[in-house]
Scaffold this motif. Structure first.
Motif, PDB file in Angstrom:
ATOM      1  N   ASP A  14       0.854  -1.185   0.000  1.00 19.10           N
ATOM      2  CA  ASP A  14       0.000   0.000   0.000  1.00 19.10           C
ATOM      3  C   ASP A  14       0.892   1.237   0.000  1.00 19.10           C
ATOM      4  OD1 ASP A  14      -1.915   1.929   0.255  1.00 19.10           O
ATOM      5  OD2 ASP A  14      -2.453   1.443   2.328  1.00 19.10           O
ATOM      6  N   LEU A  15       0.860   2.004  -1.072  1.00 18.60           N
ATOM      7  CA  LEU A  15       1.737   3.167  -1.222  1.00 18.60           C
ATOM      8  C   LEU A  15       1.125   4.433  -0.642  1.00 18.60           C
ATOM      9  CD1 LEU A  15       2.880   2.516  -4.904  1.00 18.60           C
ATOM     10  CD2 LEU A  15       4.109   1.933  -2.802  1.00 18.60           C
ATOM     11  N   GLY A  16      -0.114   4.350  -0.188  1.00 18.13           N
ATOM     12  CA  GLY A  16      -0.788   5.538   0.320  1.00 18.13           C
ATOM     13  C   GLY A  16      -1.531   6.292  -0.763  1.00 18.13           C
ATOM     14  N   PHE A  17      -1.431   5.815  -2.003  1.00 16.51           N
ATOM     15  CA  PHE A  17      -2.200   6.374  -3.118  1.00 16.51           C
ATOM     16  C   PHE A  17      -2.470   5.246  -4.106  1.00 16.51           C
ATOM     17  CE2 PHE A  17       2.146   6.520  -4.587  1.00 16.51           C
ATOM     18  CZ  PHE A  17       2.067   6.257  -5.935  1.00 16.51           C
ATOM     19  N   ASN A  18      -3.395   5.481  -5.011  1.00 17.83           N
ATOM     20  CA  ASN A  18      -3.771   4.464  -5.991  1.00 17.83           C
ATOM     21  C   ASN A  18      -3.036   4.727  -7.298  1.00 17.83           C
ATOM     22  OD1 ASN A  18      -4.979   2.540  -7.569  1.00 17.83           O
ATOM     23  ND2 ASN A  18      -6.990   3.486  -7.614  1.00 17.83           N
ATOM     24  N   LYS A  19      -2.079   3.848  -7.633  1.00 18.78           N
ATOM     25  CA  LYS A  19      -1.269   4.043  -8.836  1.00 18.78           C
ATOM     26  C   LYS A  19      -1.905   3.458 -10.089  1.00 18.78           C
ATOM     27  CE  LYS A  19       1.661  -0.110  -8.472  1.00 18.78           C
ATOM     28  NZ  LYS A  19       0.955  -0.756  -7.360  1.00 18.78           N
ATOM     29  N   GLU A  20      -2.977   2.683  -9.930  1.00 19.12           N
ATOM     30  CA  GLU A  20      -3.611   2.035 -11.083  1.00 19.12           C
ATOM     31  C   GLU A  20      -4.418   3.043 -11.907  1.00 19.12           C
ATOM     32  OE1 GLU A  20      -2.725  -0.980 -11.711  1.00 19.12           O
ATOM     33  OE2 GLU A  20      -1.673  -1.181  -9.791  1.00 19.12           O
ATOM     34  N   GLN A  21      -4.321   2.933 -13.227  1.00 22.16           N
ATOM     35  CA  GLN A  21      -5.054   3.787 -14.165  1.00 22.16           C
ATOM     36  C   GLN A  21      -4.771   5.269 -13.921  1.00 22.16           C
ATOM     37  OE1 GLN A  21      -6.238   2.014 -16.433  1.00 22.16           O
ATOM     38  NE2 GLN A  21      -6.296   0.068 -15.334  1.00 22.16           N
ATOM     39  N   LEU A  22      -3.563   5.557 -13.460  1.00 21.04           N
ATOM     40  CA  LEU A  22      -3.148   6.935 -13.208  1.00 21.04           C
ATOM     41  C   LEU A  22      -1.971   7.266 -14.116  1.00 21.04           C
ATOM     42  CD1 LEU A  22      -3.464   9.469 -11.301  1.00 21.04           C
ATOM     43  CD2 LEU A  22      -1.662   8.430  -9.897  1.00 21.04           C
ATOM     44  N   LEU A  23      -2.075   8.382 -14.827  1.00 27.44           N
ATOM     45  CA  LEU A  23      -0.973   8.778 -15.690  1.00 27.44           C
ATOM     46  C   LEU A  23      -0.653  10.252 -15.504  1.00 27.44           C
ATOM     47  CD1 LEU A  23      -2.286  10.365 -18.412  1.00 27.44           C
ATOM     48  CD2 LEU A  23      -3.032   8.052 -18.895  1.00 27.44           C
ATOM     49  N   THR A  24       0.544  10.634 -15.943  1.00 22.79           N
ATOM     50  CA  THR A  24       0.981  12.019 -15.843  1.00 22.79           C
ATOM     51  C   THR A  24       1.275  12.572 -17.225  1.00 22.79           C
ATOM     52  OG1 THR A  24       3.276  11.303 -15.513  1.00 22.79           O
ATOM     53  CG2 THR A  24       1.961  11.749 -13.539  1.00 22.79           C
ATOM     54  N   ILE A  25       1.006  13.870 -17.386  1.00 19.36           N
ATOM     55  CA  ILE A  25       1.288  14.577 -18.638  1.00 19.36           C
ATOM     56  C   ILE A  25       2.163  15.775 -18.304  1.00 19.36           C
ATOM     57  CG2 ILE A  25       0.305  15.750 -20.637  1.00 19.36           C
ATOM     58  CD1 ILE A  25      -2.344  14.350 -19.997  1.00 19.36           C
ATOM     59  N   ARG A  26       3.231  15.943 -19.027  1.00 18.13           N
ATOM     60  CA  ARG A  26       4.098  17.111 -18.809  1.00 18.13           C
ATOM     61  C   ARG A  26       3.445  18.343 -19.413  1.00 18.13           C
ATOM     62  NH1 ARG A  26       9.179  17.945 -17.197  1.00 18.13           N
ATOM     63  NH2 ARG A  26       9.498  15.699 -16.976  1.00 18.13           N
ATOM     64  N   LEU A  27       3.392  19.426 -18.645  1.00 20.07           N
ATOM     65  CA  LEU A  27       2.774  20.673 -19.104  1.00 20.07           C
ATOM     66  C   LEU A  27       3.803  21.475 -19.897  1.00 20.07           C
ATOM     67  CD1 LEU A  27       0.782  21.686 -15.890  1.00 20.07           C
ATOM     68  CD2 LEU A  27      -0.029  20.417 -17.886  1.00 20.07           C
ATOM     69  N   ALA A  28       3.729  21.389 -21.217  1.00 16.46           N
ATOM     70  CA  ALA A  28       4.679  22.074 -22.092  1.00 16.46           C
ATOM     71  C   ALA A  28       4.039  23.337 -22.664  1.00 16.46           C
ATOM     72  CB  ALA A  28       5.121  21.137 -23.213  1.00 16.46           C
ATOM     73  N   GLY A  29       4.863  24.190 -23.219  1.00 12.10           N
ATOM     74  CA  GLY A  29       4.359  25.391 -23.870  1.00 12.10           C
ATOM     75  C   GLY A  29       3.583  26.301 -22.926  1.00 12.10           C
ATOM     76  N   ASN A  30       2.380  26.684 -23.353  1.00 17.47           N
ATOM     77  CA  ASN A  30       1.533  27.588 -22.562  1.00 17.47           C
ATOM     78  C   ASN A  30       0.628  26.851 -21.583  1.00 17.47           C
ATOM     79  OD1 ASN A  30       2.507  29.883 -23.901  1.00 17.47           O
ATOM     80  ND2 ASN A  30       1.066  29.574 -25.599  1.00 17.47           N
ATOM     81  N   VAL A 195      -6.686  17.177 -27.290  1.00 11.98           N
ATOM     82  CA  VAL A 195      -6.789  18.328 -26.385  1.00 11.98           C
ATOM     83  C   VAL A 195      -5.412  18.939 -26.156  1.00 11.98           C
ATOM     84  CG1 VAL A 195      -7.378  19.038 -24.029  1.00 11.98           C
ATOM     85  CG2 VAL A 195      -8.860  17.431 -25.242  1.00 11.98           C
ATOM     86  N   TYR A 196      -4.398  18.091 -25.992  1.00  9.06           N
ATOM     87  CA  TYR A 196      -3.023  18.557 -25.767  1.00  9.06           C
ATOM     88  C   TYR A 196      -2.536  19.376 -26.957  1.00  9.06           C
ATOM     89  CZ  TYR A 196       1.847  18.278 -24.158  1.00  9.06           C
ATOM     90  OH  TYR A 196       3.105  18.577 -23.708  1.00  9.06           O
ATOM     91  N   ALA A 197      -2.810  18.889 -28.162  1.00 10.70           N
ATOM     92  CA  ALA A 197      -2.362  19.573 -29.379  1.00 10.70           C
ATOM     93  C   ALA A 197      -3.042  20.937 -29.523  1.00 10.70           C
ATOM     94  CB  ALA A 197      -2.652  18.707 -30.597  1.00 10.70           C
ATOM     95  N   LYS A 198      -4.261  21.062 -29.024  1.00 13.25           N
ATOM     96  CA  LYS A 198      -4.984  22.336 -29.104  1.00 13.25           C
ATOM     97  C   LYS A 198      -4.309  23.410 -28.246  1.00 13.25           C
ATOM     98  CE  LYS A 198      -8.929  22.838 -26.952  1.00 13.25           C
ATOM     99  NZ  LYS A 198     -10.371  22.726 -26.583  1.00 13.25           N
ATOM    100  N   PHE A 199      -3.803  23.002 -27.070  1.00 13.65           N
ATOM    101  CA  PHE A 199      -3.197  23.967 -26.152  1.00 13.65           C
ATOM    102  C   PHE A 199      -1.681  24.100 -26.336  1.00 13.65           C
ATOM    103  CE2 PHE A 199      -7.128  22.913 -23.955  1.00 13.65           C
ATOM    104  CZ  PHE A 199      -7.571  24.171 -23.530  1.00 13.65           C
ATOM    105  N   ALA A 200      -1.033  23.038 -26.823  1.00 12.22           N
ATOM    106  CA  ALA A 200       0.429  23.062 -26.983  1.00 12.22           C
ATOM    107  C   ALA A 200       0.808  22.536 -28.361  1.00 12.22           C
ATOM    108  CB  ALA A 200       1.093  22.246 -25.882  1.00 12.22           C
ATOM    109  N   PRO A 201       0.444  23.270 -29.425  1.00 10.57           N
ATOM    110  CA  PRO A 201       0.782  22.812 -30.781  1.00 10.57           C
ATOM    111  C   PRO A 201       2.296  22.798 -30.977  1.00 10.57           C
ATOM    112  CG  PRO A 201      -0.045  25.072 -30.812  1.00 10.57           C
ATOM    113  CD  PRO A 201      -0.264  24.557 -29.425  1.00 10.57           C
ATOM    114  N   GLY A 202       2.762  21.758 -31.645  1.00  8.19           N
ATOM    115  CA  GLY A 202       4.191  21.641 -31.903  1.00  8.19           C
ATOM    116  C   GLY A 202       4.954  20.874 -30.837  1.00  8.19           C
TER     117      GLY A 202
END
Length: 300
Positions: A14-30, A195-202
């Motif tokens: 038990d890690l103290g949080f649920n790691k299953e079906q959890l992902l991270t996205i790096r906030l690039a650009g704006n 959605v990502y491409a709409k906010f951070a094209p390129g």
């Protein structure tokens, strides 16, 4: 058996949080500035249940500073790990709030409020009741502790859970946690990429599943476990071959004795018992001798 159980412990702990079906996205650009709209659009996608920006990586956190308070001595000073989040961080990750309240974006002064973990309370040397409302200084900013969360791992479990302080500063974040249902993931990822491409094209749509990141963290243990399993198999196999050879040799030496015993009415079971008794005794003695150092080193 020990290595197998150790690997199972890593996978099931038990890690103290649920790691299953959890992902991270790096906030690039704006995306750092446009995180509220980006978060809203992500949560509108079918297959996504929640999203929250943060600076805290649950694999390896490096950002830390000193926590100070009135009346402290130089010996009381300790480093504490920092994270900037928004109020939905805890519910998105499944981290339990055990005391006090969560942040609120409606309360503008919550940027000068802090939530700490149980390890930080213990390091402060006070009770959870006394921690709520305590005035502290972090990065030169004076504020009050408003909540306490249950301890959760944000580094390898080779390390003890360290004290952590969490601030409500979503404008200072660089990653977005996304909780998915796990159903129809290809379509969900495709929608997220749009959605990502709409906010951070390129920019490349860069994402990581937390359970895979967690597995990579313990890849060396898994490789060692595989090697130990194979070496154990060969060691036991060679040992059994040795026992088989001794047994065949003993049977050939006692062929006449076995024949006489059969003629006199001895059962197959009694003959097998006679032949195996000395080997079983040696194996039991070997197990006793090996178990003591094995148990000692496994515990360490």
């Amino acid at each position: 058996l020990f290595m197998y159980r150790q690997l199972r412990y890593i996978q099931d702990k038990d890690l103290g949080f649920n790691k299953e079906q959890l992902l991270t996205i790096r906030l690039a650009g704006n995306l750092r500035e446009k995180w509220p709209v980006f978060k809203r659009d992500l949560e509108s996608i079918t297959g996504i249940t929640a999203a929250a920006p943060a600076t805290m990586s649950l694999v390896n956190v490096q950002n830390s500073s000193y926590l100070e308070w009135a009346g402290m001595s130089e010996e009381d000073k300790f480093l504490i790990t920092q994270a900037n989040v928004d109020p939905d961080f805890f519910s998105t990750l499944g981290i339990e709030l055990v005391k006090g309240r969560n942040f609120s974006l409606q309360k503008t002064n919550d940027t000068a409020k802090y939530i700490i973990n149980q390890a930080a309370v213990q390091r402060l040397g006070i009770t959870q009741e006394d921690a709520i409302g305590k005035e502290v200084i972090f990065w030169g900013t004076k504020g009050r502790i408003i909540g306490i969360v249950k301890d959760f791992h944000f580094k390898s479990i080779h390390s003890n859970i360290e004290p952590a302080v969490i601030m409500c500063r979503p404008d200072w974040t660089w990653m977005m946690y996304v909780r998915t249902t796990g159903q129809n993931m290809p379509q969900t990822l495709k929608s997220m990429e749009a959605v990502y491409a709409k906010f951070a094209p390129g920019f490349v749509f860069d994402y990581n599943f937390q359970d895979k990141e967690y597995e990579r963290l313990y890849r060396s243990e898994q490789q060692i476990g595989t090697l130990v399993n194979w070496f154990s198999f060969f060691a036991i196999f060679i040992s059994c071959l040795g026992l088989l050879g001794l047994t065949i040799f003993t049977v050939e030496r006692k062929t006449k004795e076995i024949g006489i015993r059969k003629v006199l009415g001895a059962s197959v079971f009694s003959i097998v018992t006679m032949l195996c008794k000395q080997f079983v005794l040696l194996v039991l003695i070997a197990v006793v001798i090996a178990s003591v150092p094995a148990w000692y080193y496994m515990n360490n």
